[in-house]
Motif scaffolding. Structure first.
Motif, PDB file in Angstrom:
ATOM      1  N   ASP A 153      10.402  24.231   8.098  1.00  0.00           N
ATOM      2  CA  ASP A 153      11.382  23.911   9.293  1.00  0.00           C
ATOM      3  C   ASP A 153      10.848  22.473   9.918  1.00  0.00           C
ATOM      4  O   ASP A 153      11.492  21.918  10.861  1.00  0.00           O
ATOM      5  N   GLY A 154      10.026  21.719   9.243  1.00  0.00           N
ATOM      6  CA  GLY A 154       9.755  20.208   9.594  1.00  0.00           C
ATOM      7  C   GLY A 154       8.764  20.224  10.749  1.00  0.00           C
ATOM      8  O   GLY A 154       8.291  18.916  10.963  1.00  0.00           O
ATOM      9  N   SER A 155       7.912  21.259  10.985  1.00  0.00           N
ATOM     10  CA  SER A 155       6.726  21.017  11.897  1.00  0.00           C
ATOM     11  C   SER A 155       5.560  20.846  11.282  1.00  0.00           C
ATOM     12  O   SER A 155       5.699  20.928  10.025  1.00  0.00           O
ATOM     13  N   ALA A 156       4.534  20.578  11.880  1.00  0.00           N
ATOM     14  CA  ALA A 156       3.030  20.230  11.119  1.00  0.00           C
ATOM     15  C   ALA A 156       2.400  21.602  11.134  1.00  0.00           C
ATOM     16  O   ALA A 156       1.399  21.544  10.802  1.00  0.00           O
ATOM     17  N   PHE A 157       2.989  22.824  11.563  1.00  0.00           N
ATOM     18  CA  PHE A 157       2.167  23.877  11.616  1.00  0.00           C
ATOM     19  C   PHE A 157       3.107  25.056  10.728  1.00  0.00           C
ATOM     20  O   PHE A 157       4.202  24.954  10.684  1.00  0.00           O
ATOM     21  N   GLN A 158       2.364  25.970  10.102  1.00  0.00           N
ATOM     22  CA  GLN A 158       3.008  26.895   9.659  1.00  0.00           C
ATOM     23  C   GLN A 158       2.260  28.192   9.759  1.00  0.00           C
ATOM     24  O   GLN A 158       1.237  28.358   9.970  1.00  0.00           O
ATOM     25  N   LYS A 159       2.775  29.415   9.755  1.00  0.00           N
ATOM     26  CA  LYS A 159       2.532  30.690  10.004  1.00  0.00           C
ATOM     27  C   LYS A 159       1.491  31.078   8.543  1.00  0.00           C
ATOM     28  O   LYS A 159       1.997  30.802   7.491  1.00  0.00           O
ATOM     29  N   CYS A 160       0.393  31.583   8.882  1.00  0.00           N
ATOM     30  CA  CYS A 160      -0.312  32.057   7.843  1.00  0.00           C
ATOM     31  C   CYS A 160       0.337  33.175   6.956  1.00  0.00           C
ATOM     32  O   CYS A 160       0.977  34.012   7.479  1.00  0.00           O
ATOM     33  N   SER A 161       0.658  32.888   5.436  1.00  0.00           N
ATOM     34  CA  SER A 161       1.165  33.930   4.801  1.00  0.00           C
ATOM     35  C   SER A 161       0.500  35.174   4.731  1.00  0.00           C
ATOM     36  O   SER A 161       1.117  36.129   3.984  1.00  0.00           O
ATOM     37  N   ASP A 162      -0.472  35.394   4.639  1.00  0.00           N
ATOM     38  CA  ASP A 162      -1.725  36.520   4.747  1.00  0.00           C
ATOM     39  C   ASP A 162      -1.180  37.534   5.964  1.00  0.00           C
ATOM     40  O   ASP A 162      -0.454  37.110   6.644  1.00  0.00           O
ATOM     41  N   SER A 163      -1.950  38.283   5.912  1.00  0.00           N
ATOM     42  CA  SER A 163      -1.953  39.447   7.067  1.00  0.00           C
ATOM     43  C   SER A 163      -2.260  38.899   8.542  1.00  0.00           C
ATOM     44  O   SER A 163      -1.600  39.374   9.300  1.00  0.00           O
ATOM     45  N   CYS A 164      -2.798  37.672   8.722  1.00  0.00           N
ATOM     46  CA  CYS A 164      -3.291  37.475   9.918  1.00  0.00           C
ATOM     47  C   CYS A 164      -2.069  36.630  10.798  1.00  0.00           C
ATOM     48  O   CYS A 164      -2.026  36.872  12.200  1.00  0.00           O
ATOM     49  N   GLY A 165      -1.190  35.960  10.232  1.00  0.00           N
ATOM     50  CA  GLY A 165      -0.055  35.412  10.904  1.00  0.00           C
ATOM     51  C   GLY A 165      -0.370  34.267  11.935  1.00  0.00           C
ATOM     52  O   GLY A 165       0.223  33.918  12.899  1.00  0.00           O
ATOM     53  N   VAL A 166      -1.430  33.707  11.877  1.00  0.00           N
ATOM     54  CA  VAL A 166      -1.915  32.662  12.870  1.00  0.00           C
ATOM     55  C   VAL A 166      -1.255  31.174  12.491  1.00  0.00           C
ATOM     56  O   VAL A 166      -1.022  31.016  11.103  1.00  0.00           O
ATOM     57  N   MET A 167      -0.909  30.470  13.495  1.00  0.00           N
ATOM     58  CA  MET A 167      -0.362  29.354  13.199  1.00  0.00           C
ATOM     59  C   MET A 167      -1.489  28.266  12.776  1.00  0.00           C
ATOM     60  O   MET A 167      -2.369  27.922  13.410  1.00  0.00           O
ATOM     61  N   LYS A 206       0.955  -1.162  -0.069  1.00  0.00           N
ATOM     62  CA  LYS A 206       0.052  -0.015   0.005  1.00  0.00           C
ATOM     63  C   LYS A 206       0.830   1.290  -0.145  1.00  0.00           C
ATOM     64  O   LYS A 206       1.898   1.276   0.607  1.00  0.00           O
ATOM     65  N   ARG A 207       0.263   2.287  -0.790  1.00  0.00           N
ATOM     66  CA  ARG A 207       1.032   3.448  -0.609  1.00  0.00           C
ATOM     67  C   ARG A 207       0.889   4.185   0.475  1.00  0.00           C
ATOM     68  O   ARG A 207      -0.566   4.625   0.891  1.00  0.00           O
ATOM     69  N   VAL A 208       1.903   4.666   1.175  1.00  0.00           N
ATOM     70  CA  VAL A 208       1.717   5.647   2.502  1.00  0.00           C
ATOM     71  C   VAL A 208       2.076   7.052   2.018  1.00  0.00           C
ATOM     72  O   VAL A 208       3.189   6.909   1.643  1.00  0.00           O
ATOM     73  N   HIS A 209       1.281   7.906   2.400  1.00  0.00           N
ATOM     74  CA  HIS A 209       1.648   9.299   1.877  1.00  0.00           C
ATOM     75  C   HIS A 209       2.152   9.727   3.089  1.00  0.00           C
ATOM     76  O   HIS A 209       1.375   9.924   4.161  1.00  0.00           O
ATOM     77  N   ALA A 210       3.122  10.466   3.191  1.00  0.00           N
ATOM     78  CA  ALA A 210       4.068  11.202   4.231  1.00  0.00           C
ATOM     79  C   ALA A 210       3.101  12.295   4.661  1.00  0.00           C
ATOM     80  O   ALA A 210       2.393  12.900   3.850  1.00  0.00           O
ATOM     81  N   ILE A 211       3.070  12.632   5.656  1.00  0.00           N
ATOM     82  CA  ILE A 211       2.370  14.013   6.388  1.00  0.00           C
ATOM     83  C   ILE A 211       3.056  14.996   5.829  1.00  0.00           C
ATOM     84  O   ILE A 211       4.235  15.141   5.877  1.00  0.00           O
ATOM     85  N   ARG A 212       2.417  16.227   5.406  1.00  0.00           N
ATOM     86  CA  ARG A 212       2.788  17.395   4.668  1.00  0.00           C
ATOM     87  C   ARG A 212       3.581  18.173   6.010  1.00  0.00           C
ATOM     88  O   ARG A 212       2.951  18.078   6.979  1.00  0.00           O
ATOM     89  N   ARG A 213       4.587  18.638   5.697  1.00  0.00           N
ATOM     90  CA  ARG A 213       5.347  19.527   6.773  1.00  0.00           C
ATOM     91  C   ARG A 213       5.714  20.786   6.363  1.00  0.00           C
ATOM     92  O   ARG A 213       5.920  21.157   5.114  1.00  0.00           O
ATOM     93  N   ALA A 214       5.823  21.758   7.093  1.00  0.00           N
ATOM     94  CA  ALA A 214       6.240  23.113   7.063  1.00  0.00           C
ATOM     95  C   ALA A 214       7.770  22.998   6.527  1.00  0.00           C
ATOM     96  O   ALA A 214       8.418  21.963   6.727  1.00  0.00           O
TER      97      ALA A 214
END
Length: 170
Positions: free
Chosen positions: A19-33, A9-17
């Protein structure tokens, strides 16, 4: 017939930011993780504030039926006792007063409880009268389509209401 090779079975890796974390800052004006997997579904607060509010319906206050007050509702003798007990004991914390009141109620004899029982029965009788009055004053609405069953259901409903009133008054 040999054993067939196992299909992997194909296992898809979890998308990462980056820096390797599972969260990223919003690129728009809000800046929320934002979780990386849900970044494409994120709506910035700035965009939500700029959206035009849609008209959702009629702008008048809904008519609310007048509800009976709390004092008209059926209560137990214990509730009447606790109301008078708390008025008498204004000192101390509420929870301590409740504990003392419960202990006092448990230790009371039936003769000492009698005034509260009578008060509760009086309120219960008034409540029952109000219910009977409401049932008898309820208008009969004939919005049904004309058919053979309609007359039967209305007659049955009237009979059931009469039986309920008789049971409540008895």
């Amino acid at each position: 017939m040999g054993n067939r090779p196992r299909i992997r079975k194909r296992v898809h890796a979890i998308r990462r930011a980056p820096d390797g974390s599972a969260f990223q800052k919003c690129s728009d004006s809000c800046g929320v993780m934002v979780p990386v997997a849900l970044a494409d579904m994120h709506e910035c607060e700035a965009e939500a504030k700029n959206k035009v509010k849609k008209f959702k319906g009629v702008c008048q206050k809904p008519s609310v039926l007048k509800q009976s007050s709390y004092s008209d509702q059926v209560r137990s003798p214990f509730v009447f006792f606790m109301e008078s007990f708390i008025k008498a004991c204004k000192s101390g914390k509420r929870i301590d007063n409740d504990r003392k009141g419960f202990a006092a109620w448990k230790n009371m004899s039936n003769e000492e409880k009698q005034p509260y029982v009578l008060q509760a029965e009086k309120l219960y009788a008034a409540h029952q009268r109000a219910l009977v009055e409401e049932l008898t004053s309820m208008p009969v609405v004939d919005d049904e389509a004309d058919s053979a069953m309609v007359g039967n259901t209305i007659a049955t409903t009237k009979t059931l209401n009469a039986q309920i009133v008789q049971d409540m008054t008895a």
